[in-house]
Motif scaffolding. Structure first.
Motif, mmCIF file in Angstrom:
data_model
loop_
_atom_site.group_PDB
_atom_site.id
_atom_site.type_symbol
_atom_site.label_atom_id
_atom_site.label_comp_id
_atom_site.label_asym_id
_atom_site.label_seq_id
_atom_site.Cartn_x
_atom_site.Cartn_y
_atom_site.Cartn_z
ATOM 1 N N ALA A 1 0.859 4.251 -2.783
ATOM 2 C CA ALA A 1 0.708 5.667 -2.439
ATOM 3 C C ALA A 1 1.826 6.508 -3.046
ATOM 4 O O ALA A 1 1.598 7.611 -3.562
ATOM 5 C CB ALA A 1 0.701 5.837 -0.918
ATOM 6 N N ARG B 1 4.637 12.982 1.122
ATOM 7 C CA ARG B 1 3.474 13.830 1.428
ATOM 8 C C ARG B 1 3.814 15.295 1.170
ATOM 9 O O ARG B 1 2.959 16.061 0.710
ATOM 10 C CB ARG B 1 3.033 13.636 2.875
ATOM 11 C CG ARG B 1 2.428 12.287 3.170
ATOM 12 C CD ARG B 1 1.655 12.268 4.458
ATOM 13 N NE ARG B 1 0.400 12.985 4.311
ATOM 14 C CZ ARG B 1 -0.733 12.641 4.918
ATOM 15 N NH1 ARG B 1 -0.771 11.579 5.701
ATOM 16 N NH2 ARG B 1 -1.829 13.342 4.748
ATOM 17 N N LEU C 1 -6.127 12.437 -2.344
ATOM 18 C CA LEU C 1 -6.785 11.905 -1.147
ATOM 19 C C LEU C 1 -6.565 10.402 -1.024
ATOM 20 O O LEU C 1 -6.343 9.883 0.085
ATOM 21 C CB LEU C 1 -8.283 12.215 -1.205
ATOM 22 C CG LEU C 1 -9.124 11.671 -0.043
ATOM 23 C CD1 LEU C 1 -8.669 12.269 1.286
ATOM 24 C CD2 LEU C 1 -10.614 11.966 -0.274
ATOM 25 N N GLU C 2 -6.595 9.690 -2.153
ATOM 26 C CA GLU C 2 -6.349 8.243 -2.127
ATOM 27 C C GLU C 2 -4.939 7.941 -1.640
ATOM 28 O O GLU C 2 -4.717 6.995 -0.877
ATOM 29 C CB GLU C 2 -6.575 7.653 -3.520
ATOM 30 C CG GLU C 2 -7.997 7.748 -4.029
ATOM 31 C CD GLU C 2 -8.970 6.968 -3.175
ATOM 32 O OE1 GLU C 2 -8.632 5.848 -2.753
ATOM 33 O OE2 GLU C 2 -10.074 7.494 -2.923
ATOM 34 N N GLU D 1 -3.060 9.945 0.285
ATOM 35 C CA GLU D 1 -2.921 10.370 1.684
ATOM 36 C C GLU D 1 -3.592 9.401 2.646
ATOM 37 O O GLU D 1 -3.103 9.189 3.761
ATOM 38 C CB GLU D 1 -3.462 11.784 1.838
ATOM 39 C CG GLU D 1 -2.542 12.807 1.166
ATOM 40 C CD GLU D 1 -3.093 14.214 1.137
ATOM 41 O OE1 GLU D 1 -2.286 15.157 1.157
ATOM 42 O OE2 GLU D 1 -4.330 14.377 1.087
ATOM 43 N N LYS D 2 -4.665 8.762 2.236
ATOM 44 C CA LYS D 2 -5.300 7.741 3.085
ATOM 45 C C LYS D 2 -4.346 6.569 3.297
ATOM 46 O O LYS D 2 -4.271 6.009 4.396
ATOM 47 C CB LYS D 2 -6.610 7.261 2.443
ATOM 48 C CG LYS D 2 -7.751 8.259 2.546
ATOM 49 C CD LYS D 2 -9.095 7.656 2.156
ATOM 50 C CE LYS D 2 -9.168 7.274 0.708
ATOM 51 N NZ LYS D 2 -10.553 6.880 0.293
ATOM 52 N N LYS D 3 -3.611 6.231 2.258
ATOM 53 C CA LYS D 3 -2.659 5.126 2.378
ATOM 54 C C LYS D 3 -1.463 5.524 3.252
ATOM 55 O O LYS D 3 -0.967 4.709 4.043
ATOM 56 C CB LYS D 3 -2.197 4.672 0.992
ATOM 57 C CG LYS D 3 -3.308 4.042 0.156
ATOM 58 C CD LYS D 3 -2.823 3.614 -1.215
ATOM 59 C CE LYS D 3 -3.948 3.089 -2.086
ATOM 60 N NZ LYS D 3 -4.600 1.898 -1.525
ATOM 61 N N TYR D 4 -0.986 6.763 3.126
ATOM 62 C CA TYR D 4 0.086 7.230 4.002
ATOM 63 C C TYR D 4 -0.359 7.212 5.456
ATOM 64 O O TYR D 4 0.387 6.778 6.343
ATOM 65 C CB TYR D 4 0.518 8.649 3.612
ATOM 66 C CG TYR D 4 1.274 8.744 2.308
ATOM 67 C CD1 TYR D 4 2.311 7.869 2.007
ATOM 68 C CD2 TYR D 4 0.961 9.734 1.370
ATOM 69 C CE1 TYR D 4 3.010 7.958 0.810
ATOM 70 C CE2 TYR D 4 1.656 9.839 0.175
ATOM 71 C CZ TYR D 4 2.675 8.951 -0.102
ATOM 72 O OH TYR D 4 3.362 9.043 -1.287
ATOM 73 N N ASP D 5 -1.568 7.692 5.711
ATOM 74 C CA ASP D 5 -2.084 7.717 7.084
ATOM 75 C C ASP D 5 -2.134 6.311 7.672
ATOM 76 O O ASP D 5 -1.745 6.083 8.818
ATOM 77 C CB ASP D 5 -3.491 8.325 7.111
ATOM 78 C CG ASP D 5 -3.486 9.832 6.872
ATOM 79 O OD1 ASP D 5 -2.415 10.458 7.018
ATOM 80 O OD2 ASP D 5 -4.558 10.370 6.535
ATOM 81 N N ALA D 6 -2.603 5.360 6.874
ATOM 82 C CA ALA D 6 -2.731 3.976 7.352
ATOM 83 C C ALA D 6 -1.373 3.360 7.643
ATOM 84 O O ALA D 6 -1.238 2.523 8.551
ATOM 85 C CB ALA D 6 -3.493 3.138 6.324
ATOM 86 N N LYS E 1 -8.669 14.646 -5.741
ATOM 87 C CA LYS E 1 -9.365 13.373 -5.544
ATOM 88 C C LYS E 1 -8.378 12.213 -5.547
ATOM 89 O O LYS E 1 -8.491 11.280 -4.733
ATOM 90 C CB LYS E 1 -10.422 13.177 -6.628
ATOM 91 C CG LYS E 1 -11.387 12.030 -6.347
ATOM 92 C CD LYS E 1 -12.607 12.095 -7.256
ATOM 93 C CE LYS E 1 -13.631 11.036 -6.887
ATOM 94 N NZ LYS E 1 -14.881 11.157 -7.662
ATOM 95 N N SER F 1 0.826 -1.209 0.000
ATOM 96 C CA SER F 1 0.000 0.000 0.000
ATOM 97 C C SER F 1 0.858 1.255 0.000
ATOM 98 O O SER F 1 0.534 2.242 -0.673
ATOM 99 C CB SER F 1 -0.932 -0.003 1.215
ATOM 100 O OG SER F 1 -1.838 1.073 1.159
#
Length: 294
Positions: free
Chosen positions: A161, A248, A216-217, A219-224, A213, A157
């Protein structure tokens, strides 16, 4: 200096030339792990360059076929007599490296030869698991002592990202130089972005919304992935944290420059990287303390 050290020096020269950020991020690893990372990176760079640096279709096909033939020989125990393959043989002997992932990397490059704009974000993710997710999984046995299904998912993942980030940074370059649009066709249609729009270099509100858009996909993977970092080897954790934060920051750099990824490539300055490293060290210290009490 013996031959193997020279072979790894060659691999190091490849990563220093092509990805200073990647080289910087993993400089804290011990020598064997660091050398193994260099060799894996050099293989993936060779595969990528075989397609992107060639001008004719036949040349691209022949280049990938040649590497695939070399990988076949490598898999059969007949290592090609070059610095890269000799280094990779040493990596294979010391780490649980999957040759299937090396083939997957080549399959990803084959997708670029026969390039078709991804229809959906899921198609883009499928492509990205091949060209970048495979890299994360190849590095996993080197920088993580205990691999699990969760670790594998996180490593893949993160690679995806980072590929999304590269795509968002290079929208204009990919279109003008390689005639490729990686942004999902479903979303370019939704925001009414055409090839002519990309060619014009004009940054419109619709383009910004489309760009965000996809961002965002990523950044969600970086956060996880942030919760994954403490499960890696201690000497690899800072490099992983730096990779996440610097990539990021690339997204934020595009934002600060009014989303102009159609006409110029945004970069993270050395001054900014130094500040990010200080931030990463503080964040990592806090995460380790929290994990020790968890």
């Amino acid at each position: 200096m013996n031959q193997l050290k020279l072979d790894y020096k060659y691999c190091e020269s490849v990563i220093k030339k092509h990805s200073k950020s990647f080289y910087y991020a993993f400089s804290n690893l011990n020598t064997p792990d660091r050398n193994a990372v260099y060799a894996i990176y050099a293989f993936c760079r060779m595969a990528d360059d075989a397609v992107d640096n060639a001008t004719e279709l036949n040349e691209k096909i022949n280049n990938i076929d040649r590497i695939r033939d070399e990988l076949d020989c490598f898999a059969e125990g007949s290592t090609p007599d070059t610095p890269l393959w000799r280094a990779l043989e040493d990596v294979k002997n010391n780490y649980n490296i999957s040759l299937d992932l090396m083939y997957k990397q080549l399959d990803g490059q084959q997708m670029d030869i026969n390039f078709i704009q991804p229809e959906t974000i899921y198609d883009l993710e499928h492509y990205s698991t091949h060209v970048a997710g495979s890299v994360g999984l190849l590095l996993l046995p080197i920088i993580c002592s205990r691999n699990t299904e969760i670790r594998e998912h996180g490593a893949q993942s993160l690679g995806v990202a980072m590929q999304y980030t590269n795509i968002l940074r290079d929208v204009g370059e990919d279109f003008k130089t390689l005639d490729r649009i990686y942004l999902p066709k479903e979303w370019t249609a939704e925001y009414q972005i055409t090839a002519r729009d990309l060619s014009s270099g004009k940054i419109t509100p619709d383009f910004i919304n489309l760009w965000e858009k996809v961002a965002l996909e990523a950044e969600k993977k970086y956060d996880a992935f942030m919760d994954e970092i403490v499960h890696y080897k201690p000497e690899a954790q800072l490099g992983l944290m730096l990779s996440v934060l610097i990539y990021r920051e690339l997204l934020d750099e595009v934002r600060r420059n009014q989303y102009d990824c159609l006409n110029k490539r945004q970069v993270v300055s050395l001054v900014k990287k130094t500040k990010i490293k200080m931030e990463a060290e503080k964040m990592l210290k806090s995460m380790r303390v929290g994990n020790s009490f968890g």
